[in-house]
Design a protein around this motif. Structure first.
Motif, PDB file in Angstrom:
ATOM      1  N   ARG A 184      18.479  23.008 -12.411  1.00 10.84           N
ATOM      2  CA  ARG A 184      18.752  23.765 -11.185  1.00 10.84           C
ATOM      3  C   ARG A 184      19.048  22.801 -10.037  1.00 10.84           C
ATOM      4  NH1 ARG A 184      14.745  24.959  -7.376  1.00 10.84           N
ATOM      5  NH2 ARG A 184      12.994  23.532  -7.537  1.00 10.84           N
ATOM      6  N   LEU A 243       5.750  27.294  -2.027  1.00 10.01           N
ATOM      7  CA  LEU A 243       5.628  25.944  -1.452  1.00 10.01           C
ATOM      8  C   LEU A 243       6.266  24.920  -2.373  1.00 10.01           C
ATOM      9  CD1 LEU A 243       1.933  26.093  -0.149  1.00 10.01           C
ATOM     10  CD2 LEU A 243       4.027  26.074   1.238  1.00 10.01           C
ATOM     11  N   GLU A 251      10.188  23.000  -3.510  1.00 11.81           N
ATOM     12  CA  GLU A 251      11.089  22.054  -2.828  1.00 11.81           C
ATOM     13  C   GLU A 251      11.422  22.541  -1.422  1.00 11.81           C
ATOM     14  OE1 GLU A 251      12.274  19.162  -3.858  1.00 11.81           O
ATOM     15  OE2 GLU A 251      11.287  19.289  -5.819  1.00 11.81           O
ATOM     16  N   LEU A 252      11.753  23.825  -1.305  1.00 14.07           N
ATOM     17  CA  LEU A 252      12.221  24.346  -0.018  1.00 14.07           C
ATOM     18  C   LEU A 252      11.043  24.688   0.896  1.00 14.07           C
ATOM     19  CD1 LEU A 252      15.148  26.610  -1.294  1.00 14.07           C
ATOM     20  CD2 LEU A 252      15.207  24.212  -0.597  1.00 14.07           C
ATOM     21  N   THR A 298       0.264  27.523  -7.980  1.00 10.50           N
ATOM     22  CA  THR A 298      -0.785  26.521  -8.215  1.00 10.50           C
ATOM     23  C   THR A 298      -1.191  25.901  -6.882  1.00 10.50           C
ATOM     24  OG1 THR A 298       0.941  24.877  -8.592  1.00 10.50           O
ATOM     25  CG2 THR A 298       0.045  25.965 -10.533  1.00 10.50           C
ATOM     26  N   LYS A 308      -1.819  23.625  -3.816  1.00  4.82           N
ATOM     27  CA  LYS A 308      -1.074  22.489  -3.246  1.00  4.82           C
ATOM     28  C   LYS A 308      -1.947  21.791  -2.198  1.00  4.82           C
ATOM     29  CE  LYS A 308       2.903  23.369  -5.216  1.00  4.82           C
ATOM     30  NZ  LYS A 308       2.290  23.739  -6.473  1.00  4.82           N
ATOM     31  N   GLU A 311       7.139  38.017 -12.395  1.00  3.06           N
ATOM     32  CA  GLU A 311       5.891  38.102 -11.607  1.00  3.06           C
ATOM     33  C   GLU A 311       6.127  38.393 -10.136  1.00  3.06           C
ATOM     34  OE1 GLU A 311       2.862  35.038 -11.635  1.00  3.06           O
ATOM     35  OE2 GLU A 311       3.204  34.753 -13.779  1.00  3.06           O
ATOM     36  N   ALA A 338      14.291  34.659   2.699  1.00  8.96           N
ATOM     37  CA  ALA A 338      15.476  33.881   2.297  1.00  8.96           C
ATOM     38  C   ALA A 338      15.391  33.535   0.820  1.00  8.96           C
ATOM     39  CB  ALA A 338      15.583  32.619   3.142  1.00  8.96           C
ATOM     40  N   ASP A 373      18.046  37.532   4.546  1.00 11.85           N
ATOM     41  CA  ASP A 373      19.255  36.807   4.135  1.00 11.85           C
ATOM     42  C   ASP A 373      19.729  37.296   2.773  1.00 11.85           C
ATOM     43  OD1 ASP A 373      21.162  34.574   4.453  1.00 11.85           O
ATOM     44  OD2 ASP A 373      20.158  33.757   2.682  1.00 11.85           O
ATOM     45  N   TYR A 381      11.416  29.807 -13.502  1.00  8.72           N
ATOM     46  CA  TYR A 381      11.941  29.122 -12.313  1.00  8.72           C
ATOM     47  C   TYR A 381      11.824  27.611 -12.457  1.00  8.72           C
ATOM     48  CZ  TYR A 381       7.093  28.580 -10.612  1.00  8.72           C
ATOM     49  OH  TYR A 381       5.755  28.250 -10.463  1.00  8.72           O
TER      50      TYR A 381
HETATM   51  P1  NDP Z   1      10.741  25.837  -6.384  1.00  6.99           P
HETATM   52  O1  NDP Z   1      10.751  26.202  -7.817  1.00  6.99           O
HETATM   53  O2  NDP Z   1      10.742  24.400  -6.005  1.00  6.99           O
HETATM   54  O3  NDP Z   1       9.483  26.516  -5.650  1.00  6.99           O
HETATM   55  C1  NDP Z   1       9.084  27.797  -5.919  1.00  6.99           C
HETATM   56  C2  NDP Z   1       7.729  28.037  -5.288  1.00  6.99           C
HETATM   57  O4  NDP Z   1       7.337  29.398  -5.521  1.00  6.99           O
HETATM   58  C3  NDP Z   1       6.639  27.154  -5.895  1.00  6.99           C
HETATM   59  O5  NDP Z   1       5.739  26.718  -4.909  1.00  6.99           O
HETATM   60  C4  NDP Z   1       5.948  28.108  -6.858  1.00  6.99           C
HETATM   61  O6  NDP Z   1       4.585  27.799  -7.106  1.00  6.99           O
HETATM   62  C5  NDP Z   1       6.046  29.399  -6.091  1.00  6.99           C
HETATM   63  N1  NDP Z   1       5.882  30.537  -6.996  1.00  6.99           N
HETATM   64  C6  NDP Z   1       6.617  30.876  -8.077  1.00  6.99           C
HETATM   65  N2  NDP Z   1       6.116  31.972  -8.674  1.00  6.99           N
HETATM   66  C7  NDP Z   1       5.039  32.323  -7.951  1.00  6.99           C
HETATM   67  C8  NDP Z   1       4.077  33.354  -8.061  1.00  6.99           C
HETATM   68  N3  NDP Z   1       4.117  34.263  -9.077  1.00  6.99           N
HETATM   69  N4  NDP Z   1       3.088  33.422  -7.147  1.00  6.99           N
HETATM   70  C9  NDP Z   1       3.017  32.513  -6.160  1.00  6.99           C
HETATM   71  N5  NDP Z   1       3.893  31.508  -5.986  1.00  6.99           N
HETATM   72  C10 NDP Z   1       4.888  31.417  -6.878  1.00  6.99           C
HETATM   73  O7  NDP Z   1      11.991  26.582  -5.739  1.00  6.99           O
HETATM   74  P2  NDP Z   1      12.790  26.179  -4.409  1.00  6.99           P
HETATM   75  O8  NDP Z   1      11.818  25.931  -3.337  1.00  6.99           O
HETATM   76  O9  NDP Z   1      13.782  25.124  -4.719  1.00  6.99           O
HETATM   77  O10 NDP Z   1      13.597  27.540  -4.139  1.00  6.99           O
HETATM   78  C11 NDP Z   1      12.917  28.758  -3.920  1.00  6.99           C
HETATM   79  C12 NDP Z   1      13.889  29.924  -3.977  1.00  6.99           C
HETATM   80  O11 NDP Z   1      14.693  29.962  -2.803  1.00  6.99           O
HETATM   81  C13 NDP Z   1      14.917  29.903  -5.097  1.00  6.99           C
HETATM   82  O12 NDP Z   1      14.354  30.340  -6.332  1.00  6.99           O
HETATM   83  C14 NDP Z   1      15.986  30.855  -4.592  1.00  6.99           C
HETATM   84  O13 NDP Z   1      15.708  32.170  -5.033  1.00  6.99           O
HETATM   85  C15 NDP Z   1      15.829  30.772  -3.084  1.00  6.99           C
HETATM   86  N6  NDP Z   1      17.022  30.166  -2.445  1.00  6.99           N
HETATM   87  C16 NDP Z   1      17.747  30.937  -1.568  1.00  6.99           C
HETATM   88  C17 NDP Z   1      18.834  30.394  -0.919  1.00  6.99           C
HETATM   89  C18 NDP Z   1      19.577  31.175   0.094  1.00  6.99           C
HETATM   90  O14 NDP Z   1      20.627  30.720   0.567  1.00  6.99           O
HETATM   91  N7  NDP Z   1      19.082  32.329   0.500  1.00  6.99           N
HETATM   92  C19 NDP Z   1      19.283  29.012  -1.173  1.00  6.99           C
HETATM   93  C20 NDP Z   1      18.434  28.302  -2.087  1.00  6.99           C
HETATM   94  C21 NDP Z   1      17.351  28.873  -2.707  1.00  6.99           C
HETATM   95  P3  NDP Z   1       4.164  26.408  -7.825  1.00  6.99           P
HETATM   96  O15 NDP Z   1       4.473  25.334  -6.812  1.00  6.99           O
HETATM   97  O16 NDP Z   1       2.715  26.568  -8.065  1.00  6.99           O
HETATM   98  O17 NDP Z   1       5.011  26.296  -9.054  1.00  6.99           O
END
Ligand code: NDP
Ligand code: OXD
Length: 321
Positions: free
Chosen positions: A92, A148, A150-151, A172, A174, A207, A234, A260, A321
């Motif tokens: 990704r 929490l 990358e973004l 998980t 942080k 989920e 977003a 968004d 993801y």
């Molecule tokens: P990451 O995979 O780096 O982060 C996802 C976060 O969500 C992690 O902290 C993860 O937890 C948390 N998470 C996932 N599932 C759950 C859950 N069931 N309960 C609680 N927390 C959860 O993704 P990014 O930060 O890179 O991107 C996030 C999203 O932003 C993308 O999936 C996309 O949908 C959206 N996006 C939208 C854009 C736009 O233009 N609108 C552009 C780019 C992205 P953990 O850290 O514990 O794994």
């Protein structure tokens, strides 16, 4: 491998996006890798890598020598919409450029709500001069970030620099400097009680689908300086129950929203969101995937993989993801 004929072909499948910049960009960055634009590449054994945004279902399973799928988004729900997805690694987008764009968007929208942007724009339309003598300090507001990764973690750090209190929630636990972090189902209620403005940067998975619903809004704090909370999504439209958002705005469970992303994109011309006074809309524009910043790293990964090196930024297929 320098011979044109030896490097695997790239398939580009970009539903709804203009392919021109991508074709041009791959042509320049990887002149030794031919590129095929879907659907011409169906069943082509010379295709080794697929670069996709919402690929047509079933397309990738026809490629006998596919080695990896590159999602053109950070989110990969669009890839998983294919019931015949082949069992190859999925990479990704993780890119400083995309992260910076998203943090700009989050800071812009949080500041807009904090500094009463929607109210002043409405006053301007009515030619009303109404001075607010009391301005809140950023330090009086807590921004709660759902997701929490990358973004979310970068946005959290930048909001701290602007002076906001920041809390966050992830799957998980942080540890982020200056951010009160909550995790999992047990952490959700205290997290929802902790913030005034909620920024959603979650991926869409089984989920998280529909997580932004009436029950969640009812559990959000109403005691902060803004009264009812503000929601900024977003992440993905599938995270939100849109009827519940409209009802929550009308009942006062939410004071305002910025969206968004939507369940159906483009948003239908007759959607009630367009004209709702408490809704700010941007057209899935928070953080664009830009060819000039993404193609170089993708080609470098393809080359590294061909040399037997490990791919990075891989999707966990089980977590989605
Ligand atoms: P990451 O995979 O780096 O982060 C996802 C976060 O969500 C992690 O902290 C993860 O937890 C948390 N998470 C996932 N599932 C759950 C859950 N069931 N309960 C609680 N927390 C959860 O993704 P990014 O930060 O890179 O991107 C996030 C999203 O932003 C993308 O999936 C996309 O949908 C959206 N996006 C939208 C854009 C736009 O233009 N609108 C552009 C780019 C992205 P953990 O850290 O514990 O794994
Ligand atoms: C993404 C997007 O997931 O643009 O990167 O939505």
């Amino acid at each position: 491998m320098t011979d044109n004929t030896q490097k695997g072909r790239i398939l580009l499948a970009l539903t709804g996006w203009s392919p021109d910049f991508w074709l041009d960009g791959f042509g320049k960055a990887a002149p030794d890798r031919p590129v095929t634009l879907e659907p011409d590449g169906e069943a082509d054994p010379s295709i080794h890598y697929a670069v996709v945004w919402k690929q047509p279902p079933g397309l990738l399973s026809k490629l006998p020598n596919l080695k990896a799928i590159f999602s053109l988004g950070a989110g990969v729900d669009h890839v998983f919409n294919d019931p015949d997805l082949p069992e190859v690694p999925i990479v990704r987008v993780v890119s400083p450029d995309l992260t910076t764009r998203m943090s700009e968007y989050v800071a812009w929208q949080v500041l807009d709500h904090h500094r009463l942007g929607p109210r002043y724009r409405a006053q301007q339309v009515e030619r009303v001069w109404h001075e607010d003598r009391e301005q809140r300090a950023a330090a009086d507001i807590t921004v709660g970030i759902m997701g929490l990764g990358e973004l979310g973690s970068d946005a959290a750090a930048k909001l701290r620099v602007l002076g906001f209190q920041v809390s966050g929630w992830a799957r998980t636990q942080k540890q982020l400097d200056g951010v009160t972090c909550y995790a999992g189902a047990d952490g959700l209620s205290p997290f929802l009680a902790s913030a005034d403005i909620f920024v959603v940067l979650l991926p869409l998975t089984p989920e998280t689908r529909n997580i932004l619903n009436r029950d969640l809004f009812a559990r959000m704090s109403k005691r902060g300086p803004l009264g009812a909370p503000v929601l900024i999504n977003a992440g993905r439209g599938g995270l939100q129950n849109e009827a519940d958002i409209l009802a929550a705005l009308d009942e006062g469970l939410l004071s305002a929203v910025t969206l968004d992303v939507f369940q159906q994109e483009p948003l239908a011309p007759n959607s009630p969101f367009w004209s709702h006074p408490k809704v700010t809309i941007t057209p899935h524009a928070a953080a664009a995937s830009v060819p000039s910043s993404l193609i170089g790293p993708m080609v470098a990964q393809m080359d590294a993989h061909d040399r037997g090196e490990k791919l990075i930024n891989l999707v966990d297929r089980k977590a989605g993801y």
